[in-house]
Design a protein around this motif. Sequence first.
Motif, PDB file in Angstrom:
ATOM      1  N   UNK A 164       1.107  10.064  -2.056  1.00 20.67           N
ATOM      2  CA  UNK A 164       2.057  10.877  -2.539  1.00 20.67           C
ATOM      3  C   UNK A 164       3.178   9.568  -3.188  1.00 20.67           C
ATOM      4  N   UNK A 165       2.515   8.498  -3.078  1.00 21.22           N
ATOM      5  CA  UNK A 165       3.216   7.189  -3.361  1.00 21.22           C
ATOM      6  C   UNK A 165       4.526   6.848  -2.444  1.00 21.22           C
ATOM      7  N   UNK A 166       4.430   7.288  -1.142  1.00 17.06           N
ATOM      8  CA  UNK A 166       5.278   6.808  -0.286  1.00 17.06           C
ATOM      9  C   UNK A 166       4.656   5.448   0.305  1.00 17.06           C
ATOM     10  N   UNK A 193      -9.543  -2.608   3.251  1.00 19.87           N
ATOM     11  CA  UNK A 193      -8.215  -3.026   3.849  1.00 19.87           C
ATOM     12  C   UNK A 193      -7.083  -1.909   3.513  1.00 19.87           C
ATOM     13  N   UNK A 194      -7.208  -1.333   2.686  1.00 17.75           N
ATOM     14  CA  UNK A 194      -6.335  -0.155   2.288  1.00 17.75           C
ATOM     15  C   UNK A 194      -7.080   1.043   1.966  1.00 17.75           C
ATOM     16  N   UNK A 195      -6.245   2.126   1.837  1.00 18.25           N
ATOM     17  CA  UNK A 195      -7.251   3.455   1.743  1.00 18.25           C
ATOM     18  C   UNK A 195      -7.111   3.909   0.310  1.00 18.25           C
ATOM     19  N   UNK A 196      -6.232   3.707  -0.314  1.00 21.66           N
ATOM     20  CA  UNK A 196      -6.040   4.135  -1.593  1.00 21.66           C
ATOM     21  C   UNK A 196      -5.570   3.097  -2.741  1.00 21.66           C
ATOM     22  N   UNK A 197      -5.678   3.270  -4.081  1.00 20.79           N
ATOM     23  CA  UNK A 197      -5.221   2.305  -5.064  1.00 20.79           C
ATOM     24  C   UNK A 197      -4.144   2.947  -5.809  1.00 20.79           C
ATOM     25  N   UNK A 255       0.768  -1.192  -0.114  1.00 20.80           N
ATOM     26  CA  UNK A 255       0.272   0.001  -0.003  1.00 20.80           C
ATOM     27  C   UNK A 255       0.699   1.377  -0.074  1.00 20.80           C
ATOM     28  N   UNK A 256       0.578   2.224  -0.618  1.00 20.55           N
ATOM     29  CA  UNK A 256       1.143   3.379  -0.795  1.00 20.55           C
ATOM     30  C   UNK A 256       0.004   4.602  -0.364  1.00 20.55           C
ATOM     31  N   UNK A 267       9.812  -4.233  -7.958  1.00 19.18           N
ATOM     32  CA  UNK A 267      10.725  -3.535  -9.026  1.00 19.18           C
ATOM     33  C   UNK A 267      10.679  -1.985  -8.683  1.00 19.18           C
ATOM     34  N   UNK A 268       9.360  -1.480  -8.116  1.00 13.54           N
ATOM     35  CA  UNK A 268       9.422  -0.085  -7.877  1.00 13.54           C
ATOM     36  C   UNK A 268       9.943   0.233  -6.525  1.00 13.54           C
ATOM     37  N   UNK A 269      10.046  -0.624  -5.539  1.00 12.09           N
ATOM     38  CA  UNK A 269      10.804  -0.261  -4.470  1.00 12.09           C
ATOM     39  C   UNK A 269      12.360  -0.578  -4.270  1.00 12.09           C
ATOM     40  N   UNK A 270      12.896   0.438  -3.723  1.00 12.27           N
ATOM     41  CA  UNK A 270      14.140   0.519  -3.584  1.00 12.27           C
ATOM     42  C   UNK A 270      14.801  -0.734  -2.608  1.00 12.27           C
ATOM     43  N   UNK A 271      15.852  -0.993  -2.450  1.00 14.50           N
ATOM     44  CA  UNK A 271      16.538  -1.979  -1.436  1.00 14.50           C
ATOM     45  C   UNK A 271      16.076  -1.859  -0.143  1.00 14.50           C
TER      46      UNK A 271
END
Length: 311
Positions: free
Chosen positions: A20-22, A272-276, A16-17, A53-57
Amino acid sequence: MTHPLKSGIIPAPIMPFTENAAVDWPTMERYVGQMASGGISALAMNMAAAEATALDHAEQIEALTRTKAVLASAVPMVSGLIAGHTAGAVDHARRLVDAGAEGLVVFPPLPTFMSKPLPVSVVTDYHAAVVDAVDVPIIAFQTANAGYPVGTIRALAELDRVVAIKDAAFDIDRTWEILEEARETDGRVAVLTGNDTFVLEALLMGCEGALIGLAGAFTAEIVKMQRFAAAGQATEAYTIWNEIGPIARVCWSNPLRDYRPRMKYVLMKQGIIPTDVTRAPQTRISDNDRRKIDALFDRHGLSEAKYLPQG
């Protein structure tokens, strides 16, 4: 006792993000706790469904440490291992295990593994390097764009700690071929279906379990379905699948990349989550997909509490 990574349901949850995509860490922690109470065999973080693949290590590592704390050893936690070359895979594997991963799902390194023909030795050498680097069970991962040649499973069975292969080729004939080859390993390598659109059919064909993004929603019901299938109770299993299967086929329809926002919308509808929100360049759900999912929720009663991850 059956190895927890060789059977049962292993959900691959979405990530979930915020708007602001955090990464929305508090929501993620609640969400994985709900799945853990749904009767699962293990939980697979940092998979494709989580937009790994959009998450950094650093985010992948934090996902493991936070999830580990939530699970408190209730179920094993495994991590996807995504790398483009062998040395990078070895280094990242060690970091993931140090962060608490109790098993690794080894993604095919792209684009190298997309070219055909792909020698069996190239596949086994890659996995052998990971096996030599970490002391945890390994799950191989065949995808639609990186299919492994006949003979791969028999070769992987010779490597210590390779316990299963996830089949996500989305080709039911290939599933049968994989099952036939796995039977030749005398149980050393199990087959876990990753084919979200025909989960039950794959289970009834002989897959010991499922490692799937679909189980990030409807978790407890999918667990029940797998147990019915394992017991040969196909009618009872299909009672569940006939309600869940239609939404799986919408979420994993073309364009396939959009299964992530579609699943996020499903989880939004479940509360379950607030945004898509997804991370660009992945787009959010289309109006057409939203209408299809809304209709299926109404038609199949998917808002009922039993369809929540925890049941």
